[in-house]
Scaffold this motif. Structure first.
Motif, PDB file in Angstrom:
ATOM      1  N   LYS A 196     -30.000  18.094 -57.439  1.00 48.78           N
ATOM      2  CA  LYS A 196     -30.032  19.347 -56.886  1.00 48.78           C
ATOM      3  C   LYS A 196     -28.603  20.100 -56.904  1.00 48.78           C
ATOM      4  O   LYS A 196     -27.609  19.265 -57.437  1.00 48.78           O
ATOM      5  CB  LYS A 196     -30.327  19.050 -55.359  1.00 48.78           C
ATOM      6  CG  LYS A 196     -32.046  18.706 -55.163  1.00 48.78           C
ATOM      7  CD  LYS A 196     -32.841  19.372 -56.072  1.00 48.78           C
ATOM      8  CE  LYS A 196     -34.415  19.097 -55.508  1.00 48.78           C
ATOM      9  NZ  LYS A 196     -34.571  17.807 -56.215  1.00 48.78           N
ATOM     10  N   ILE A 197     -28.435  21.171 -56.344  1.00 46.32           N
ATOM     11  CA  ILE A 197     -27.281  21.997 -56.444  1.00 46.32           C
ATOM     12  C   ILE A 197     -26.094  21.443 -55.672  1.00 46.32           C
ATOM     13  O   ILE A 197     -24.832  21.436 -56.193  1.00 46.32           O
ATOM     14  CB  ILE A 197     -27.469  23.581 -55.968  1.00 46.32           C
ATOM     15  CG1 ILE A 197     -26.632  24.358 -56.298  1.00 46.32           C
ATOM     16  CG2 ILE A 197     -27.545  23.521 -54.611  1.00 46.32           C
ATOM     17  CD1 ILE A 197     -26.240  24.627 -57.890  1.00 46.32           C
ATOM     18  N   TYR A 198     -26.297  20.595 -54.723  1.00 41.73           N
ATOM     19  CA  TYR A 198     -25.104  20.000 -53.782  1.00 41.73           C
ATOM     20  C   TYR A 198     -25.042  18.778 -54.262  1.00 41.73           C
ATOM     21  O   TYR A 198     -26.113  17.754 -54.365  1.00 41.73           O
ATOM     22  CB  TYR A 198     -25.616  20.294 -52.260  1.00 41.73           C
ATOM     23  CG  TYR A 198     -25.393  21.373 -51.816  1.00 41.73           C
ATOM     24  CD1 TYR A 198     -24.226  22.051 -51.405  1.00 41.73           C
ATOM     25  CD2 TYR A 198     -26.572  22.221 -51.549  1.00 41.73           C
ATOM     26  CE1 TYR A 198     -23.898  23.427 -51.007  1.00 41.73           C
ATOM     27  CE2 TYR A 198     -26.475  23.628 -51.011  1.00 41.73           C
ATOM     28  CZ  TYR A 198     -25.112  24.244 -50.746  1.00 41.73           C
ATOM     29  OH  TYR A 198     -25.116  25.556 -50.346  1.00 41.73           O
ATOM     30  N   SER A 199     -23.719  18.196 -54.547  1.00 37.44           N
ATOM     31  CA  SER A 199     -23.308  16.971 -54.901  1.00 37.44           C
ATOM     32  C   SER A 199     -22.950  15.993 -53.818  1.00 37.44           C
ATOM     33  O   SER A 199     -23.021  16.524 -52.624  1.00 37.44           O
ATOM     34  CB  SER A 199     -22.397  16.995 -55.894  1.00 37.44           C
ATOM     35  OG  SER A 199     -22.861  17.697 -57.084  1.00 37.44           O
ATOM     36  N   LEU A 200     -22.663  14.998 -53.888  1.00 35.68           N
ATOM     37  CA  LEU A 200     -22.123  13.967 -53.031  1.00 35.68           C
ATOM     38  C   LEU A 200     -20.654  13.548 -52.988  1.00 35.68           C
ATOM     39  O   LEU A 200     -19.961  13.740 -54.075  1.00 35.68           O
ATOM     40  CB  LEU A 200     -23.056  12.708 -53.081  1.00 35.68           C
ATOM     41  CG  LEU A 200     -24.321  12.512 -53.043  1.00 35.68           C
ATOM     42  CD1 LEU A 200     -25.009  11.004 -53.325  1.00 35.68           C
ATOM     43  CD2 LEU A 200     -25.092  13.038 -51.881  1.00 35.68           C
ATOM     44  N   GLY A 201     -19.979  13.404 -51.715  1.00 32.64           N
ATOM     45  CA  GLY A 201     -18.663  12.997 -51.640  1.00 32.64           C
ATOM     46  C   GLY A 201     -18.422  11.967 -50.991  1.00 32.64           C
ATOM     47  O   GLY A 201     -19.366  11.087 -50.473  1.00 32.64           O
ATOM     48  N   PHE A 202     -17.230  11.478 -50.867  1.00 35.07           N
ATOM     49  CA  PHE A 202     -17.040  10.182 -50.154  1.00 35.07           C
ATOM     50  C   PHE A 202     -17.322  10.282 -48.545  1.00 35.07           C
ATOM     51  O   PHE A 202     -17.814   9.392 -47.991  1.00 35.07           O
ATOM     52  CB  PHE A 202     -15.206   9.886 -49.997  1.00 35.07           C
ATOM     53  CG  PHE A 202     -15.124   9.469 -51.542  1.00 35.07           C
ATOM     54  CD1 PHE A 202     -15.683   8.517 -52.034  1.00 35.07           C
ATOM     55  CD2 PHE A 202     -13.824   9.884 -52.165  1.00 35.07           C
ATOM     56  CE1 PHE A 202     -15.481   8.000 -53.443  1.00 35.07           C
ATOM     57  CE2 PHE A 202     -13.504   9.408 -53.063  1.00 35.07           C
ATOM     58  CZ  PHE A 202     -14.205   8.590 -53.896  1.00 35.07           C
ATOM     59  N   GLY A 203     -17.543  11.539 -48.115  1.00 31.17           N
ATOM     60  CA  GLY A 203     -17.916  11.701 -46.810  1.00 31.17           C
ATOM     61  C   GLY A 203     -19.444  11.267 -46.399  1.00 31.17           C
ATOM     62  O   GLY A 203     -19.757  10.640 -45.443  1.00 31.17           O
ATOM     63  N   HIS A 204     -20.193  11.668 -47.626  1.00 26.41           N
ATOM     64  CA  HIS A 204     -21.567  11.136 -47.587  1.00 26.41           C
ATOM     65  C   HIS A 204     -21.980   9.376 -47.637  1.00 26.41           C
ATOM     66  O   HIS A 204     -22.698   8.847 -46.877  1.00 26.41           O
ATOM     67  CB  HIS A 204     -22.378  11.635 -48.500  1.00 26.41           C
ATOM     68  CG  HIS A 204     -22.524  13.206 -48.565  1.00 26.41           C
ATOM     69  ND1 HIS A 204     -21.599  14.126 -48.999  1.00 26.41           N
ATOM     70  CD2 HIS A 204     -23.177  14.200 -47.994  1.00 26.41           C
ATOM     71  CE1 HIS A 204     -21.787  15.247 -48.901  1.00 26.41           C
ATOM     72  NE2 HIS A 204     -23.029  15.361 -48.047  1.00 26.41           N
ATOM     73  N   LEU A 205     -21.015   8.995 -48.454  1.00 29.07           N
ATOM     74  CA  LEU A 205     -20.998   7.659 -48.646  1.00 29.07           C
ATOM     75  C   LEU A 205     -20.301   6.824 -47.636  1.00 29.07           C
ATOM     76  O   LEU A 205     -21.050   5.785 -47.196  1.00 29.07           O
ATOM     77  CB  LEU A 205     -20.376   7.020 -50.157  1.00 29.07           C
ATOM     78  CG  LEU A 205     -20.859   8.104 -51.311  1.00 29.07           C
ATOM     79  CD1 LEU A 205     -19.928   7.649 -52.345  1.00 29.07           C
ATOM     80  CD2 LEU A 205     -22.254   7.646 -51.452  1.00 29.07           C
ATOM     81  N   LEU A 206     -19.138   7.193 -47.105  1.00 25.63           N
ATOM     82  CA  LEU A 206     -18.477   6.366 -45.819  1.00 25.63           C
ATOM     83  C   LEU A 206     -18.808   6.807 -44.639  1.00 25.63           C
ATOM     84  O   LEU A 206     -18.562   6.208 -43.649  1.00 25.63           O
ATOM     85  CB  LEU A 206     -16.959   6.682 -46.344  1.00 25.63           C
ATOM     86  CG  LEU A 206     -16.364   6.234 -47.628  1.00 25.63           C
ATOM     87  CD1 LEU A 206     -14.953   6.221 -47.694  1.00 25.63           C
ATOM     88  CD2 LEU A 206     -16.488   4.718 -47.893  1.00 25.63           C
ATOM     89  N   GLY A 207     -19.537   7.899 -44.466  1.00 22.29           N
ATOM     90  CA  GLY A 207     -19.900   8.200 -42.944  1.00 22.29           C
ATOM     91  C   GLY A 207     -20.498   7.316 -42.376  1.00 22.29           C
ATOM     92  O   GLY A 207     -20.139   6.761 -41.305  1.00 22.29           O
ATOM     93  N   PRO A 208     -21.909   6.695 -42.876  1.00 23.37           N
ATOM     94  CA  PRO A 208     -22.256   5.672 -42.071  1.00 23.37           C
ATOM     95  C   PRO A 208     -21.610   4.357 -41.799  1.00 23.37           C
ATOM     96  O   PRO A 208     -21.682   3.734 -40.794  1.00 23.37           O
ATOM     97  CB  PRO A 208     -23.567   5.189 -42.869  1.00 23.37           C
ATOM     98  CG  PRO A 208     -24.069   6.681 -43.794  1.00 23.37           C
ATOM     99  CD  PRO A 208     -22.334   7.132 -43.893  1.00 23.37           C
ATOM    100  N   ILE A 209     -20.841   3.932 -42.852  1.00 29.17           N
ATOM    101  CA  ILE A 209     -19.999   2.757 -42.701  1.00 29.17           C
ATOM    102  C   ILE A 209     -18.870   2.848 -41.618  1.00 29.17           C
ATOM    103  O   ILE A 209     -18.729   2.185 -40.717  1.00 29.17           O
ATOM    104  CB  ILE A 209     -19.261   2.508 -43.921  1.00 29.17           C
ATOM    105  CG1 ILE A 209     -20.197   2.146 -45.150  1.00 29.17           C
ATOM    106  CG2 ILE A 209     -18.302   1.389 -43.838  1.00 29.17           C
ATOM    107  CD1 ILE A 209     -19.809   1.934 -46.716  1.00 29.17           C
TER     108      ILE A 209
END
Length: 234
Positions: A196-209
């Motif tokens: 999709k048009i929006y990609s992922l950043g460290f905020g998406h990966l590290l947020g739950p941690i």
């Protein structure tokens, strides 16, 4: 070859000196890109300033179809503008906007928006610039246009084509298609697994941690506080 060098030098001068804040915007964009995953830059000719601009666009100020795979597949893309009354009048007198009465701006225009201007004493107009397709000549074929309107009243301030004559494809005397000019450039950090048009950043990966670590630290502090607390029942 000399012509290429001349063009390269001119573009370097244009980016570093003629475009206000280009280098600062790029530094900030690269920092935000790692956190948010997707950032946008808008490159266009500003008729009000009479020069080419390259501005950083906050993803919160841009509404685009999430399921689009690239910037050329959208039907409509909307950018939110905040212009003070003085700035609107300047564009009206310079011929960029239509000279129509908009009334006084109010905070009511920002209802349902997750961000509002910090200075509420001097409220700006909430304008929307839409890059869309319209059939204004009634030939049953939509053409690409840029429409700017005021959000509260819905009054249209300007309509500009977003294509050049050489972008029109004609066959047997009829217009077959029109290639639109895209002003937005998407910067991606980690590609979206859903394509999709929006990609992922460290905020998406590290947020739950980070949330888990915060919860554990709070629990340890609370447990230590209770174990060291000199209290009891009477």
């Amino acid at each position: 070859f000399p012509v290429t060098i001349g063009v390269s030098k001119y573009m370097s001068w244009q980016l570093l000196y003629d475009m206000d804040g280009w280098e600062e915007d790029m530094d900030f964009m690269l920092l935000q890109l790692a956190i948010m995953g997707t950032m946008f830059k808008k490159t266009f000719y500003d008729p009000h300033c009479e020069k080419v601009k390259s501005e950083l666009v906050d993803p919160r100020e841009l509404t685009i179809n999430y399921f689009a795979k690239n910037m050329n597949e959208f039907q409509t893309i909307s950018e939110h503008w905040f212009l003070y009354k003085r700035e609107v009048i300047e564009r009206q007198r310079s011929g960029v906007f239509l000279d129509i009465e908009l009334g006084e701006p109010s905070m009511a225009a920002f209802e349902g928006v997750s961000y509002v201007p910090a200075d509420t004493d001097d409220v700006p107009y909430f304008l929307v610039e839409q890059h869309c397709w319209l059939d204004l000549d009634d030939d049953d074929l939509e053409e690409p246009y840029i429409v700017t309107f005021e959000r509260t009243s819905g009054k249209v301030l300007s309509i500009y084509p977003r294509y050049f004559p050489e972008d029109i494809k004609v066959r047997k005397g009829k217009i077959v298609s029109i290639k639109p000019c895209s002003q937005y450039t998407r910067f991606s950090f980690i590609p979206n697994p859903e394509s999709k048009i929006y990609s992922l950043g460290f905020g998406h990966l590290l947020g739950p941690i980070n949330e888990s670590v915060n919860t554990i630290v709070n629990q340890l502090v609370d447990a230590g506080t209770l174990s060291n607390l000199q209290s009891g029942f009477i």
